[in-house]
Design a protein around this motif. Structure first.
Motif, PDB file in Angstrom:
ATOM      1  N   ASP A   1      10.236 -11.057  -7.398  1.00  0.00           N
ATOM      2  CA  ASP A   1      10.298  -9.751  -8.102  1.00  0.00           C
ATOM      3  C   ASP A   1       9.034  -8.929  -7.556  1.00  0.00           C
ATOM      4  OD1 ASP A   1       7.968 -10.614  -9.308  1.00  0.00           O
ATOM      5  OD2 ASP A   1       8.921 -11.106 -11.221  1.00  0.00           O
ATOM      6  N   GLU A   2       9.102  -7.591  -7.973  1.00  0.00           N
ATOM      7  CA  GLU A   2       7.964  -6.805  -7.741  1.00  0.00           C
ATOM      8  C   GLU A   2       7.730  -5.882  -8.975  1.00  0.00           C
ATOM      9  OE1 GLU A   2       8.761  -3.386  -4.355  1.00  0.00           O
ATOM     10  OE2 GLU A   2       9.263  -2.407  -6.606  1.00  0.00           O
ATOM     11  N   PHE A   3       6.407  -5.911  -9.178  1.00  0.00           N
ATOM     12  CA  PHE A   3       5.731  -5.397 -10.313  1.00  0.00           C
ATOM     13  C   PHE A   3       4.538  -4.317  -9.857  1.00  0.00           C
ATOM     14  CE2 PHE A   3       3.223  -8.877  -9.407  1.00  0.00           C
ATOM     15  CZ  PHE A   3       2.149  -8.774  -9.724  1.00  0.00           C
ATOM     16  N   GLY A   4       4.147  -3.566 -10.796  1.00  0.00           N
ATOM     17  CA  GLY A   4       2.884  -2.695 -10.680  1.00  0.00           C
ATOM     18  C   GLY A   4       3.248  -1.170 -10.673  1.00  0.00           C
ATOM     19  N   THR A   5       4.618  -0.774 -10.661  1.00  0.00           N
ATOM     20  CA  THR A   5       4.923   0.471 -10.569  1.00  0.00           C
ATOM     21  C   THR A   5       4.227   1.400 -11.549  1.00  0.00           C
ATOM     22  OG1 THR A   5       7.241  -0.149  -9.768  1.00  0.00           O
ATOM     23  CG2 THR A   5       6.816   2.204 -10.369  1.00  0.00           C
ATOM     24  N   GLY A   6       3.508   2.454 -11.137  1.00  0.00           N
ATOM     25  CA  GLY A   6       2.875   3.154 -12.057  1.00  0.00           C
ATOM     26  C   GLY A   6       1.624   2.932 -12.524  1.00  0.00           C
ATOM     27  N   GLU A   7       1.128   1.407 -11.976  1.00  0.00           N
ATOM     28  CA  GLU A   7       0.136   0.930 -12.468  1.00  0.00           C
ATOM     29  C   GLU A   7      -1.103   0.617 -11.360  1.00  0.00           C
ATOM     30  OE1 GLU A   7       2.194  -1.899 -15.888  1.00  0.00           O
ATOM     31  OE2 GLU A   7       1.759  -2.889 -13.942  1.00  0.00           O
ATOM     32  N   VAL A   8      -0.835   0.643  -9.969  1.00  0.00           N
ATOM     33  CA  VAL A   8      -1.883   0.549  -9.141  1.00  0.00           C
ATOM     34  C   VAL A   8      -1.611   1.614  -8.284  1.00  0.00           C
ATOM     35  CG1 VAL A   8      -1.549  -2.004  -9.213  1.00  0.00           C
ATOM     36  CG2 VAL A   8       0.153  -0.920  -7.673  1.00  0.00           C
ATOM     37  N   SER A   9      -2.507   1.782  -7.489  1.00  0.00           N
ATOM     38  CA  SER A   9      -2.808   3.126  -6.375  1.00  0.00           C
ATOM     39  C   SER A   9      -3.380   2.622  -5.204  1.00  0.00           C
ATOM     40  CB  SER A   9      -3.586   3.984  -7.374  1.00  0.00           C
ATOM     41  OG  SER A   9      -3.637   5.212  -6.424  1.00  0.00           O
ATOM     42  N   GLY A  10      -2.649   2.724  -4.059  1.00  0.00           N
ATOM     43  CA  GLY A  10      -3.021   2.147  -2.786  1.00  0.00           C
ATOM     44  C   GLY A  10      -3.668   0.807  -2.744  1.00  0.00           C
ATOM     45  N   PRO A  11      -2.786  -0.059  -3.267  1.00  0.00           N
ATOM     46  CA  PRO A  11      -3.181  -1.392  -3.635  1.00  0.00           C
ATOM     47  C   PRO A  11      -3.558  -1.990  -2.356  1.00  0.00           C
ATOM     48  CG  PRO A  11      -1.046  -1.393  -3.873  1.00  0.00           C
ATOM     49  CD  PRO A  11      -1.490   0.160  -3.675  1.00  0.00           C
ATOM     50  N   THR A  12      -4.692  -2.779  -2.189  1.00  0.00           N
ATOM     51  CA  THR A  12      -5.187  -3.439  -0.729  1.00  0.00           C
ATOM     52  C   THR A  12      -5.347  -4.886  -1.190  1.00  0.00           C
ATOM     53  OG1 THR A  12      -7.286  -2.587  -1.152  1.00  0.00           O
ATOM     54  CG2 THR A  12      -5.770  -1.336   0.365  1.00  0.00           C
ATOM     55  N   GLY A  13      -6.707  -5.174  -1.334  1.00  0.00           N
ATOM     56  CA  GLY A  13      -6.873  -6.449  -1.546  1.00  0.00           C
ATOM     57  C   GLY A  13      -6.491  -7.335  -2.769  1.00  0.00           C
ATOM     58  N   LEU A  14      -6.232  -8.514  -2.741  1.00  0.00           N
ATOM     59  CA  LEU A  14      -5.686  -9.397  -3.919  1.00  0.00           C
ATOM     60  C   LEU A  14      -6.667 -10.494  -4.033  1.00  0.00           C
ATOM     61  CD1 LEU A  14      -2.171  -9.110  -3.294  1.00  0.00           C
ATOM     62  CD2 LEU A  14      -3.229  -7.664  -4.740  1.00  0.00           C
ATOM     63  N   ALA A  15      -6.923 -11.097  -5.177  1.00  0.00           N
ATOM     64  CA  ALA A  15      -7.583 -12.009  -5.436  1.00  0.00           C
ATOM     65  C   ALA A  15      -6.988 -12.850  -6.828  1.00  0.00           C
ATOM     66  CB  ALA A  15      -9.090 -12.072  -5.440  1.00  0.00           C
ATOM     67  N   THR A  16      -7.023 -14.321  -6.768  1.00  0.00           N
ATOM     68  CA  THR A  16      -6.602 -14.943  -7.983  1.00  0.00           C
ATOM     69  C   THR A  16      -7.827 -15.790  -8.591  1.00  0.00           C
ATOM     70  OG1 THR A  16      -5.498 -16.323  -6.835  1.00  0.00           O
ATOM     71  CG2 THR A  16      -4.288 -14.544  -7.560  1.00  0.00           C
ATOM     72  N   THR A  17      -7.807 -16.028  -9.784  1.00  0.00           N
ATOM     73  CA  THR A  17      -8.400 -17.383 -10.290  1.00  0.00           C
ATOM     74  C   THR A  17      -7.936 -17.689 -11.651  1.00  0.00           C
ATOM     75  OG1 THR A  17     -10.867 -17.580 -11.272  1.00  0.00           O
ATOM     76  CG2 THR A  17     -10.167 -15.772 -11.525  1.00  0.00           C
ATOM     77  N   GLY A  18      -7.532 -18.937 -11.735  1.00  0.00           N
ATOM     78  CA  GLY A  18      -6.859 -19.219 -12.890  1.00  0.00           C
ATOM     79  C   GLY A  18      -5.521 -18.691 -13.075  1.00  0.00           C
TER      80      GLY A  18
ATOM     81  N   PHE B   1       0.732  -0.974  -0.004  1.00  0.00           N
ATOM     82  CA  PHE B   1      -0.061  -0.065  -0.006  1.00  0.00           C
ATOM     83  C   PHE B   1       0.876   1.173  -0.073  1.00  0.00           C
ATOM     84  CE2 PHE B   1      -2.409   3.450   2.026  1.00  0.00           C
ATOM     85  CZ  PHE B   1      -3.605   3.123   1.508  1.00  0.00           C
ATOM     86  N   SER B   2       2.124   1.260   0.830  1.00  0.00           N
ATOM     87  CA  SER B   2       2.721   2.482   0.748  1.00  0.00           C
ATOM     88  C   SER B   2       3.473   2.836  -0.357  1.00  0.00           C
ATOM     89  CB  SER B   2       3.798   2.257   2.068  1.00  0.00           C
ATOM     90  OG  SER B   2       3.090   1.846   3.064  1.00  0.00           O
ATOM     91  N   ASN B   3       4.038   1.946  -1.170  1.00  0.00           N
ATOM     92  CA  ASN B   3       5.002   2.408  -2.276  1.00  0.00           C
ATOM     93  C   ASN B   3       4.167   1.892  -3.791  1.00  0.00           C
ATOM     94  OD1 ASN B   3       5.352  -0.438  -2.586  1.00  0.00           O
ATOM     95  ND2 ASN B   3       7.572  -0.248  -2.276  1.00  0.00           N
ATOM     96  N   ASN B   4       2.845   1.709  -3.826  1.00  0.00           N
ATOM     97  CA  ASN B   4       2.182   1.122  -5.064  1.00  0.00           C
ATOM     98  C   ASN B   4       2.851   0.155  -5.939  1.00  0.00           C
ATOM     99  OD1 ASN B   4       0.083   3.125  -4.324  1.00  0.00           O
ATOM    100  ND2 ASN B   4       1.307   4.794  -4.878  1.00  0.00           N
ATOM    101  N   THR B   5       3.151  -0.911  -5.438  1.00  0.00           N
ATOM    102  CA  THR B   5       3.679  -2.072  -6.190  1.00  0.00           C
ATOM    103  C   THR B   5       3.068  -3.244  -5.336  1.00  0.00           C
ATOM    104  OG1 THR B   5       5.478  -2.132  -4.536  1.00  0.00           O
ATOM    105  CG2 THR B   5       5.777  -0.784  -6.375  1.00  0.00           C
ATOM    106  N   ILE B   6       3.547  -4.447  -6.257  1.00  0.00           N
ATOM    107  CA  ILE B   6       3.163  -5.972  -5.801  1.00  0.00           C
ATOM    108  C   ILE B   6       4.312  -6.658  -5.702  1.00  0.00           C
ATOM    109  CG2 ILE B   6       1.632  -7.838  -6.197  1.00  0.00           C
ATOM    110  CD1 ILE B   6      -0.162  -5.454  -5.803  1.00  0.00           C
ATOM    111  N   GLU B   7       4.601  -7.337  -4.649  1.00  0.00           N
ATOM    112  CA  GLU B   7       5.706  -8.312  -4.550  1.00  0.00           C
ATOM    113  C   GLU B   7       5.269  -9.701  -4.976  1.00  0.00           C
ATOM    114  OE1 GLU B   7       8.762  -7.223  -4.141  1.00  0.00           O
ATOM    115  OE2 GLU B   7       8.096  -5.087  -3.470  1.00  0.00           O
TER     116      GLU B   7
END
Length: 396
Positions: free
Chosen positions: A325-342, A305-311
């Motif tokens: 790795d890390e991704f999402g820079t410049g793509e997510v904003s205040g990321p909180t909940g995550l969910a996956t399917t397939g 949430f603090s640096n707008n990325t996903i590890e």
């Protein structure tokens, strides 16, 4: 005299049965449209010779004999007889298509539930096509007055949806047997369980046990949900390791909890689900304000949430995660909940009021880096926080 030879034509057919059906139905519709034009032309032929068709063209001869009228009528009848024959063939074709539809497996919709902390609602999206979510409905105070107050974490088991209310310290339960029409079951609050809830945010389920994170208390509440609609409080898990725990997730006999307070992640052994035992801590220097967690295969995703990325971590050994790795820079904003399917990852952007969609190829060992597809929910979502994927046990 020999029989004619048919050339050896072996084209590669890449159209599935499901894709063939709409093509066949379209062909029937186009043929029906053509027949409609023919029938209209025959009707205008009769109007013309009867002088009831406003064309501005004079008949020649000016007077049509009875024999000539009978000749035109006979011509129209012959044409319509051919049209009827074609209609019968189209009926057979349509019946064959219906038989083909019957061979297809039932369509099972998949749904994504999104909690909107800001406007006290939960949005339901149909994600049968994972990268093209379709809003089904929102439900909240209008439908269920007094039920929601800052909905955050979501978790689903069977056909029960659990919702953590951060602002009024409660847990809400819905029956989602029919996903577009949730049915309120019950609400547990501080009145029922004094001191158990304190700004609950994250939820996770393992077997018949529900875990609820309480950040201000540095605790995780443990509930027995053997009876899903009647959770039974077991204990507060806290061995002095948690620091503002927010996100929770489980895999096998392992529970992960994010520490928003010190930017780390705790590992618990839940071989005995109702009695978590602390194993280790990881993520120091890698995560930043970790908020949400999600797992697919050997991949653990952590929203920062603090640096707008996903590890991403490899959890082939669940108690020994390896940073990938890390991704999402410049793509997510205040990321909180995550969910996956397939092969799809959804990220709730609390600050932007959207959900980001990431796709990654399937891999039996560890998937390649996810690629952002698009965002959705702008204008509908308001501080989206929790995500949960639901596949109904019966086709919808």
């Amino acid at each position: 005299m020999s029989f004619p030879n048919i050339p050896n034509i072996t084209p590669t057919i890449s159209v599935t049965t499901a894709q063939t059906i709409p093509l066949l139905l379209s062909s029937i519709a186009l043929e029906e449209l053509a027949l409609a034009h023919i029938m209209n032309a025959e009707a205008e032929k009769l109007q013309f010779v009867l002088g009831t068709l406003p064309t501005g063209t004079a008949l020649s001869p000016a007077v049509v004999s009875l024999a000539e009228l009978f000749a035109v009528d006979s011509s129209v009848q012959r044409t319509l007889r051919d049209v009827i024959k074609k209609e019968m063939l189209l009926e057979f074709k349509f019946e064959n298509v219906l038989d083909l539809i019957g061979t297809l497996p039932p369509v099972i919709s998949t749904f994504l539930f999104v909690s909107n902390r800001e406007d006290n609602t939960i949005a339901i999206f149909d994600i049968s096509t994972p990268t093209s979510p379709v809003l089904v409905r929102e439900f909240g105070a209008v439908d269920f007055p007094g039920v929601f107050d800052g909905p955050t974490g979501l978790a689903i088991t069977g056909t029960m949806l659990y919702v953590a209310n951060q602002f009024d310290n409660s847990l809400v339960i819905f029956d989602i047997s029919v996903p577009p029409s949730p049915v309120f079951v019950s609400k547990l609050s501080a009145v029922d369980l004094p001191g158990v809830f304190n700004n609950p945010t994250g939820l996770a389920i393992a077997s018949s046990t529900l875990y609820v994170s309480n950040p201000p208390n540095d605790e995780v509440a443990v509930f027995d949900i053997s009876s899903p609609s009647v959770p039974s409080f077991v204990e507060q898990a806290n061995e002095g390791n948690l620091s503002l725990p927010t996100g929770l997730t489980t895999t096998g006999t392992t529970l992960y909890a994010t520490n928003f307070g010190n930017s780390t992640i705790e590992i618990y052994d839940i071989f005995q689900p109702s009695d978590p035992i602390h194993v280790d801590r990881f993520g120091a220097g890698e995560v930043s304000g970790p908020s949400g967690l999600a797992i697919t295969g050997n991949a653990l995703f952590v929203s920062n949430f603090s640096n707008n990325t996903i590890e991403r971590y490899n959890i082939f050994q669940p108690t020994d995660p390896v940073h990938v790795d890390e991704f999402g820079t410049g793509e997510v904003s205040g990321p909180t909940g995550l969910a996956t399917t397939g092969t799809t990852l959804y990220v709730a952007n609390q600050s932007a009021g959207t959900v980001s969609i990431y796709s990654f190829p399937s891999d039996p060992v560890f998937p390649p880096a996810p690629v952002r597809i698009r965002d959705f929910g702008a204008g509908t979502l308001h501080a989206p926080t929790g995500l949960a994927v639901f596949i109904p046990p019966n086709p919808v």
